[in-house]
Design a protein around this motif. Structure first.
Motif, PDB file in Angstrom:
ATOM      1  N   THR A 127      28.113  36.144  33.083  1.00 30.18           N
ATOM      2  CA  THR A 127      27.760  35.098  34.051  1.00 30.18           C
ATOM      3  C   THR A 127      29.003  34.353  34.531  1.00 30.18           C
ATOM      4  OG1 THR A 127      25.559  34.837  33.090  1.00 30.18           O
ATOM      5  CG2 THR A 127      26.418  32.986  34.362  1.00 30.18           C
ATOM      6  N   VAL A 128      29.910  34.034  33.614  1.00 23.28           N
ATOM      7  CA  VAL A 128      31.150  33.356  33.999  1.00 23.28           C
ATOM      8  C   VAL A 128      31.979  34.269  34.912  1.00 23.28           C
ATOM      9  CG1 VAL A 128      33.318  32.368  33.155  1.00 23.28           C
ATOM     10  CG2 VAL A 128      31.175  31.903  31.954  1.00 23.28           C
ATOM     11  N   ALA A 129      32.020  35.559  34.607  1.00 22.55           N
ATOM     12  CA  ALA A 129      32.724  36.506  35.468  1.00 22.55           C
ATOM     13  C   ALA A 129      32.121  36.525  36.862  1.00 22.55           C
ATOM     14  CB  ALA A 129      32.678  37.904  34.853  1.00 22.55           C
ATOM     15  N   SER A 130      30.801  36.467  36.933  1.00 25.09           N
ATOM     16  CA  SER A 130      30.106  36.495  38.216  1.00 25.09           C
ATOM     17  C   SER A 130      30.426  35.280  39.076  1.00 25.09           C
ATOM     18  CB  SER A 130      28.593  36.595  37.999  1.00 25.09           C
ATOM     19  OG  SER A 130      27.907  36.769  39.219  1.00 25.09           O
ATOM     20  N   CYS A 131      30.910  34.200  38.448  1.00 22.37           N
ATOM     21  CA  CYS A 131      31.252  32.963  39.163  1.00 22.37           C
ATOM     22  C   CYS A 131      32.736  32.856  39.516  1.00 22.37           C
ATOM     23  CB  CYS A 131      30.896  31.745  38.315  1.00 22.37           C
ATOM     24  SG  CYS A 131      29.146  31.547  37.991  1.00 22.37           S
ATOM     25  N   SER A 132      33.545  33.772  39.009  1.00 24.32           N
ATOM     26  CA  SER A 132      35.002  33.624  39.092  1.00 24.32           C
ATOM     27  C   SER A 132      35.555  34.137  40.413  1.00 24.32           C
ATOM     28  CB  SER A 132      35.654  34.342  37.898  1.00 24.32           C
ATOM     29  OG  SER A 132      35.247  33.726  36.696  1.00 24.32           O
ATOM     30  N   ALA A 133      35.418  33.314  41.443  1.00 25.31           N
ATOM     31  CA  ALA A 133      35.842  33.693  42.793  1.00 25.31           C
ATOM     32  C   ALA A 133      37.345  33.503  42.967  1.00 25.31           C
ATOM     33  CB  ALA A 133      35.100  32.849  43.826  1.00 25.31           C
ATOM     34  N   PRO A 134      38.081  34.584  43.257  1.00 24.44           N
ATOM     35  CA  PRO A 134      39.520  34.448  43.479  1.00 24.44           C
ATOM     36  C   PRO A 134      39.817  33.914  44.895  1.00 24.44           C
ATOM     37  CG  PRO A 134      38.829  36.738  43.710  1.00 24.44           C
ATOM     38  CD  PRO A 134      37.622  35.965  43.295  1.00 24.44           C
ATOM     39  N   PRO A 135      40.962  33.262  45.092  1.00 22.49           N
ATOM     40  CA  PRO A 135      41.997  32.957  44.108  1.00 22.49           C
ATOM     41  C   PRO A 135      41.750  31.636  43.369  1.00 22.49           C
ATOM     42  CG  PRO A 135      42.734  32.235  46.241  1.00 22.49           C
ATOM     43  CD  PRO A 135      41.371  32.847  46.457  1.00 22.49           C
ATOM     44  N   LEU A 136      40.604  30.992  43.654  1.00 23.17           N
ATOM     45  CA  LEU A 136      40.339  29.705  43.021  1.00 23.17           C
ATOM     46  C   LEU A 136      40.228  29.845  41.509  1.00 23.17           C
ATOM     47  CD1 LEU A 136      39.844  26.705  43.548  1.00 23.17           C
ATOM     48  CD2 LEU A 136      37.398  27.217  43.768  1.00 23.17           C
ATOM     49  N   PHE A 137      39.482  30.873  41.061  1.00 21.38           N
ATOM     50  CA  PHE A 137      39.254  31.054  39.631  1.00 21.38           C
ATOM     51  C   PHE A 137      39.841  32.371  39.140  1.00 21.38           C
ATOM     52  CE2 PHE A 137      35.372  28.625  41.035  1.00 21.38           C
ATOM     53  CZ  PHE A 137      35.831  27.402  40.566  1.00 21.38           C
ATOM     54  N   ALA A 138      40.406  32.345  37.966  1.00 28.36           N
ATOM     55  CA  ALA A 138      40.974  33.541  37.356  1.00 28.36           C
ATOM     56  C   ALA A 138      39.872  34.514  36.965  1.00 28.36           C
ATOM     57  CB  ALA A 138      41.794  33.153  36.117  1.00 28.36           C
ATOM     58  N   PRO A 139      40.177  35.812  36.992  1.00 29.30           N
ATOM     59  CA  PRO A 139      39.166  36.796  36.580  1.00 29.30           C
ATOM     60  C   PRO A 139      38.885  36.714  35.085  1.00 29.30           C
ATOM     61  CG  PRO A 139      41.282  37.856  36.930  1.00 29.30           C
ATOM     62  CD  PRO A 139      41.434  36.444  37.402  1.00 29.30           C
TER      63      PRO A 139
END
Length: 249
Positions: A127-139
């Motif tokens: 779920t956290v991966a599904s929210c990790s929009a680059p470049p704002l959030f790290a993969p």
């Protein structure tokens, strides 16, 4: 009859999904399967784990941006370690198989650049991966691969409930575009361009939605001060959208 529910991405606008679920419950509609991307994955996870829409909304109202993301500058400006910590506090190390309602979330594998549907293993990590929009959030690393926001390639994973045999799929879309934006704002223009890509990958998937509830918001998807507005819109529009249909569901 198996009823599926699909919850789109949309960051804070995804609070509309909570109102959507509350409206469905009031009409006696309980999904057999849920699919979600990004914010829809978070709401879907809590709901499938047994949290009521009212409790999820209470959590949303008491959540602050700084609690979810921590500065990173490696693979992204921030990492969603705060979101993972919060979900672990609420759910522990829960797996997909332990959920009360089956859930599927979308992610993008940064090695293959393909969208993947995850419904097995560590549900919080997915779920956290599904929210990790680059470049704002790290993969997010899962196994040997790194994964990013499922919304990059599939922000409305409506095909998943159909694959699992749902006759009716009710979709909640928090990405209906507003015509309002500031052409002099770098942030507004960037978000507008990002939304264009989201719409491009969502629109072909509307054919898998038997009922679609869409919400248009003029305010920013990062605006935590508008969670009550997002919730109310999801609730009210869903009641109108399913009026007359609930007797068939």
């Amino acid at each position: 009859m198996k009823i599926g529910v699909t919850l789109s991405g949309g960051f804070v606008k995804g609070v509309a999904h909570i109102g959507f679920l509350k409206a469905l419950e009031e009409k006696g509609i309980v999904p057999s399967v849920v699919s979600g991307a990004s914010a829809g994955a978070v709401v879907g996870l809590l709901y499938c784990a047994g949290y009521s829409p009212e409790k999820i909304f209470e959590l949303a109202k008491n959540t602050k941006w700084r609690e979810l993301a921590k500065p990173c500058l490696r693979g992204g400006f921030f990492k969603l370690s705060g979101l993972e910590e919060r979900l672990r506090e609420l759910l522990g190390n829960i797996t997909f198989s332990e959920l009360k309602i089956p859930l599927t979330v979308t992610v993008v594998n940064l090695k293959t650049l393909k969208v993947e549907f995850i419904n097995d293993g560590d549900v919080v990590k997915a779920t956290v991966a599904s929210c990790s929009a680059p470049p704002l959030f790290a993969p997010v690393k899962i196994g040997k691969n790194y994964y990013a926001d499922g919304g990059i390639r599939n922000c409305l994973p409506a095909e998943a409930p159909k694959v699992f045999g749902c006759s009716i799929n009710i979709c909640s879309n928090a990405n209906a575009p507003s015509k309002k934006f500031n052409p002099n704002s770098i942030l507004d223009v960037s978000l507008r361009a990002s939304l264009a890509g989201i719409l491009e990958n969502q629109e072909p998937r509307h054919r898998y939605c038997d009922i679609t509830v869409s919400y248009t918001f003029d305010c920013s998807q990062f605006d935590f001060s508008n969670v009550e507005k997002f919730f109310a819109e999801g609730y009210e529009k869903t009641l109108k959208a399913i009026e007359g249909f609930e007797k068939w569901l």
